[in-house]
Write a protein that holds these residues in place. Structure first.
Motif, mmCIF file in Angstrom:
data_model
loop_
_atom_site.group_PDB
_atom_site.id
_atom_site.type_symbol
_atom_site.label_atom_id
_atom_site.label_comp_id
_atom_site.label_asym_id
_atom_site.label_seq_id
_atom_site.Cartn_x
_atom_site.Cartn_y
_atom_site.Cartn_z
ATOM 1 N N LEU A 102 -10.705 -17.669 -36.783
ATOM 2 C CA LEU A 102 -9.718 -16.696 -37.355
ATOM 3 C C LEU A 102 -10.882 -15.104 -36.511
ATOM 4 O O LEU A 102 -12.396 -15.152 -37.227
ATOM 5 C CB LEU A 102 -9.267 -16.617 -38.580
ATOM 6 N N VAL A 103 -10.898 -14.212 -35.330
ATOM 7 C CA VAL A 103 -11.270 -13.685 -35.380
ATOM 8 C C VAL A 103 -11.177 -12.551 -35.923
ATOM 9 O O VAL A 103 -10.048 -11.472 -34.695
ATOM 10 C CB VAL A 103 -11.899 -13.631 -33.595
ATOM 11 N N LEU A 104 -11.911 -10.832 -35.934
ATOM 12 C CA LEU A 104 -11.502 -9.815 -36.061
ATOM 13 C C LEU A 104 -12.339 -9.535 -34.980
ATOM 14 O O LEU A 104 -13.325 -9.620 -34.961
ATOM 15 C CB LEU A 104 -12.521 -8.803 -37.501
ATOM 16 N N LEU A 156 1.670 -10.083 -41.375
ATOM 17 C CA LEU A 156 2.242 -10.452 -40.282
ATOM 18 C C LEU A 156 1.939 -10.402 -38.767
ATOM 19 O O LEU A 156 1.917 -11.444 -38.897
ATOM 20 C CB LEU A 156 3.300 -9.244 -40.115
ATOM 21 N N VAL A 157 0.579 -9.485 -38.880
ATOM 22 C CA VAL A 157 0.094 -10.025 -37.703
ATOM 23 C C VAL A 157 -0.751 -11.413 -37.632
ATOM 24 O O VAL A 157 -1.357 -12.490 -36.986
ATOM 25 C CB VAL A 157 -1.293 -9.432 -37.371
ATOM 26 N N VAL A 158 -1.739 -11.705 -39.012
ATOM 27 C CA VAL A 158 -2.490 -12.971 -39.955
ATOM 28 C C VAL A 158 -1.885 -14.112 -39.421
ATOM 29 O O VAL A 158 -1.167 -15.268 -38.135
ATOM 30 C CB VAL A 158 -2.531 -13.054 -40.851
ATOM 31 N N ASN A 159 0.247 -14.645 -39.791
ATOM 32 C CA ASN A 159 1.027 -15.172 -39.619
ATOM 33 C C ASN A 159 1.999 -15.661 -38.571
ATOM 34 O O ASN A 159 1.632 -16.859 -37.846
ATOM 35 C CB ASN A 159 2.083 -15.004 -40.626
ATOM 36 N N HIS A 160 2.004 -14.129 -37.717
ATOM 37 C CA HIS A 160 2.116 -14.301 -35.946
ATOM 38 C C HIS A 160 1.788 -14.993 -35.371
ATOM 39 O O HIS A 160 2.058 -15.965 -34.590
ATOM 40 C CB HIS A 160 2.514 -12.906 -35.604
ATOM 41 N N GLU A 161 0.161 -14.651 -35.444
ATOM 42 C CA GLU A 161 -0.980 -15.460 -34.573
ATOM 43 C C GLU A 161 -0.989 -16.866 -35.410
ATOM 44 O O GLU A 161 -1.496 -17.573 -33.922
ATOM 45 C CB GLU A 161 -2.355 -14.579 -33.995
ATOM 46 N N THR A 162 -1.375 -17.007 -36.034
ATOM 47 C CA THR A 162 -1.706 -18.187 -36.951
ATOM 48 C C THR A 162 -0.565 -19.508 -36.368
ATOM 49 O O THR A 162 -0.088 -20.321 -36.372
ATOM 50 C CB THR A 162 -1.964 -18.109 -37.892
ATOM 51 N N GLY A 163 0.743 -19.144 -36.463
ATOM 52 C CA GLY A 163 1.573 -19.768 -36.004
ATOM 53 C C GLY A 163 1.640 -19.661 -34.610
ATOM 54 O O GLY A 163 2.514 -20.574 -34.311
ATOM 55 N N LEU A 168 3.846 -22.550 -32.518
ATOM 56 C CA LEU A 168 5.317 -21.952 -32.311
ATOM 57 C C LEU A 168 5.135 -20.905 -31.360
ATOM 58 O O LEU A 168 4.101 -19.707 -31.219
ATOM 59 C CB LEU A 168 5.995 -21.126 -33.497
ATOM 60 N N GLY A 169 6.381 -20.231 -30.837
ATOM 61 C CA GLY A 169 6.095 -19.401 -29.605
ATOM 62 C C GLY A 169 6.908 -17.907 -29.971
ATOM 63 O O GLY A 169 7.199 -17.955 -31.177
#
Length: 209
Positions: A102-104, A156-163, A168-169
């Motif tokens: 996980l990169v900031l 949102l952004v952590v869940n989305h990119e981890t998704g 998942l697309g």
């Protein structure tokens, strides 16, 4: 009041004013926990663990946001029963390596991960789940216009990119109800309600993998 009594009162008052509060002790203890530790027990989740993954946290470019807050809030997102934990995935942070990183990242460094990564948004490339510092700090214009909180945007952004890392697309929305977390909500929702958590169908898709 005698002089010794006055001295005792003064010392007691000083201890009261300057002693750390219980909340301060709790916050300090929380920050000193072993990476990946959680207060939530298995009983707190409706879905059993089907997959255990590890991740590490790193940065790229000039970072002005608090890395301690980033680590803590990302782990809170991963541990939340509304998140990918509902898909049976348990996340544990490790000091280095892990299944993904996980990169900031400073906004200007995003294209260095891949040509398709924009300085405006976050991105996932291979094992790298990249969170754009610009978005982490300020959310997005569409999100802010809807009056949603910065904390929810971070979920949102952590869940989305981890998704994406989970396989998942991108998803779309029919114009009503909650938007899928895999929709690009940073750019808008097409009439659906902004939503930082996976929908039941998205969690189910991860459970099937």
């Amino acid at each position: 009041m005698t002089r010794p009594a006055r001295a005792f009162v003064a010392v007691a008052l000083a201890l009261t004013l300057f002693a750390p509060s219980a909340a301060a002790f709790e916050a300090e203890a929380r920050d000193r926990r072993t990476p990946g530790a959680t207060e939530q027990t298995a009983e707190a989740y409706a879905v059993p663990v089907r997959r255990r993954v590890t991740y590490s946290v790193t940065t790229r470019g000039r970072i002005t946001a608090s890395l301690k807050v980033f680590r803590r809030q990302a782990q809170e997102t991963f541990e939340d029963p509304r998140g990918w934990r509902a898909g049976g995935v348990q996340f544990r942070r490790v000091r280095r390596g892990g299944d993904f990183t996980l990169v900031l990242a400073a906004a200007g460094t995003l294209p260095s991960f891949a040509a398709g990564c924009s300085v405006q948004w976050s991105c996932r490339v291979g094992r790298h789940v990249v969170i754009n510092q610009l978005r982490w700090a300020h959310a997005s214009p569409a999100w802010n216009a809807a009056g949603r909180s910065l904390r929810d945007y971070r979920h949102l952004v952590v869940n989305h990119e981890t998704g994406h890392w989970l396989g998942l697309g991108h998803a779309s929305c029919g114009g009503r109800g909650r938007a899928p977390v895999m929709m690009q909500q940073s750019k808008g929702t097409g009439g659906c309600r902004f939503n930082p958590w996976p929908l039941p169908g998205e969690a189910a898709a991860v459970r099937r993998r």
